[in-house]
Enzyme design. Structure first.
Site, PDB file in Angstrom:
ATOM      1  N   ASP A  89     -13.588   0.845 -54.417  1.00 54.86           N
ATOM      2  CA  ASP A  89     -14.497  -0.172 -54.001  1.00 54.86           C
ATOM      3  C   ASP A  89     -13.834  -1.428 -54.096  1.00 54.86           C
ATOM      4  O   ASP A  89     -12.584  -1.499 -54.789  1.00 54.86           O
ATOM      5  CB  ASP A  89     -15.600  -0.365 -54.963  1.00 54.86           C
ATOM      6  CG  ASP A  89     -15.438  -0.552 -56.437  1.00 54.86           C
ATOM      7  OD1 ASP A  89     -14.710   0.147 -56.733  1.00 54.86           O
ATOM      8  OD2 ASP A  89     -16.142  -1.327 -57.054  1.00 54.86           O
ATOM      9  N   GLU A 124     -16.340   0.168 -59.587  1.00 51.04           N
ATOM     10  CA  GLU A 124     -15.556  -0.263 -60.566  1.00 51.04           C
ATOM     11  C   GLU A 124     -15.637  -1.831 -60.624  1.00 51.04           C
ATOM     12  O   GLU A 124     -15.678  -2.461 -61.784  1.00 51.04           O
ATOM     13  CB  GLU A 124     -13.841  -0.084 -60.552  1.00 51.04           C
ATOM     14  CG  GLU A 124     -13.025  -0.302 -61.677  1.00 51.04           C
ATOM     15  CD  GLU A 124     -12.439  -1.761 -61.481  1.00 51.04           C
ATOM     16  OE1 GLU A 124     -12.008  -2.124 -62.388  1.00 51.04           O
ATOM     17  OE2 GLU A 124     -12.504  -2.662 -60.522  1.00 51.04           O
TER      18      GLU A 124
END
Length: 386
Positions: free
Chosen positions: A76, A138
């Site tokens: 991400d 994350e």
């Protein structure tokens, strides 16, 4: 057998997927799974239970024995909304010795190198296993790492983890942890001329924020103890980054909401800061309810990340230092998934190409020199594995 892609071609492909944390990462995961499978690598997928539009991916190459090395990255990226980019954030653009694009340094540059290294390890053959772990979420608190680590236990358990966050290829062996809350102050509306009969959520929320300011002053003034002195700043700090509330200037606010979080140094527990916060909330709530029993403060924990502590006999650190020749001591105040791997019993180190100073910025980039240094690192890693 599928087409072999260079690290640069892999980077171009990964950046082309707009995997902002609020959105799905499945197109990227699908593509990586197809690419690795096309080279004869068995791929495993962990789907996020409450958001099936997100998934993590992991794989193992080499002998089916324990003691391998994990290359850990996240898929991400942060949003580009409102940022002034000079080009398409999701197309890698080469200019003046730099590769521009969202995620080039944080951390699809490392992801591309890890995918390349995994395929090469499979092609060349290694005597020590190599694994890859690509997570989700994350950027919103390292939330995807614990379920990914648990899912990976179907593989032979590795020993060392290299988390490829951008460190300019320096070994980082410690970082702060954190615990963050969303605070909702529930007040009681009255006309502002009768303020004493109501509870202004904003004004009572301000009491908690003022307490945070005073707490920061005390922590900053104290002499650092234990591992705190390794960090900048050398203490745990508390931060409020967002706030909103109120209806009109002449109404005591019914609601006030804000984020409230700690950056915790190794050697301190998250629980001690949780306990302190809950005690302050109880104190303020008692004062509010003495005026109106309906008033209260609601705490919702949004994420928690244990501190990543330096440790003796860290074989992951030793491996990275042998490869890079770097013997400097490096500690950072931002968080990574390394602390979750450490908490799960792995030896971990943070080391990857690029600079954290350009992460999350408009026109994020990784230099060609750093990307090349990352590839040389992977070549040396492959040599060390067999």
């Amino acid at each position: 057998m599928g087409e072999l892609l260079s690290p640069r071609a892999l980077l171009d492909k990964l950046v082309s997927f707009p995997t902002v944390s609020r959105d799905t990462n499945l197109p990227l995961i699908d593509w990586v799974e197809d690419y690795l499978s096309g080279h004869g690598i068995t791929v495993h997928r962990h789907v996020k239970p409450d958001e099936p539009e997100k998934a993590a991916l992991f794989a193992h190459v080499g002998p089916m024995v324990e003691g391998g090395v994990i290359l850990s990255g996240h898929t991400d990226v942060v949003p580009v909304d409102g940022q002034n980019w000079s080009g398409d954030p999701f197309t890698v653009t080469e200019r003046d010795g730099r590769l521009y694009g969202r995620g080039t340094t944080d951390m699809k540059g490392f992801d591309a190198l890890a995918i390349w290294a995994l395929v090469e390890a499979h092609r060349r053959g290694v005597t020590r296993p190599l694994q890859i772990a690509l997570s989700y979420d994350e950027e919103i608190g390292c939330a995807g790492a614990p379920p990914l680590i648990e899912a990976m236990q179907v593989l032979p358990r590795a020993e060392d983890v290299i988390v490829g966050e951008p460190t300019m290829m320096k070994a980082v062996t410690g970082h702060k942890g954190g615990v963050t809350y969303w605070v909702h102050v529930h007040g009681y509306e009255v006309h502002s001329s009768l303020l004493h009969t109501g509870v202004s959520a904003i004004m009572w929320g301000a009491k908690m924020i003022d307490w945070a300011n005073r707490l920061n002053d005390e922590l900053q003034a104290a002499d650092p103890t234990g591992m705190a002195g390794l960090f900048d700043p050398p203490y745990t700090n508390v931060h409020v980054g967002q706030i909103h509330g109120g209806t009109a200037h002449n109404i005591a606010a019914k609601d006030c909401e804000f984020g409230f979080g700690y950056r915790v140094v190794p050697g301190e527990s998250l629980d001690q800061w949780r306990d302190l916060t809950e005690a302050k909330v109880a104190e303020l709530t008692a004062g509010m309810q003495a005026i109106r029993p309906e008033a209260r403060i609601e705490l919702t924990e949004k994420f928690n990340l244990p501190p990543f502590a330096p440790e003796p006999d860290n074989t992951a650190e030793a491996l990275v230092r042998r490869i890079t020749g770097d013997n400097s001591e490096n500690f950072v105040s931002y968080g990574t998934e390394a602390s979750h791997f450490q908490a799960a019993g792995y030896k971990a180190v943070v080391c990857g190409p690029g600079s954290i100073t350009v992460a999350h910025q408009p026109d994020e980039y990784i230099t060609l020199a750093q990307f090349s240094e990352g590839q040389r690192f992977m070549e040396r890693l492959l040599e060390s594995l067999g």
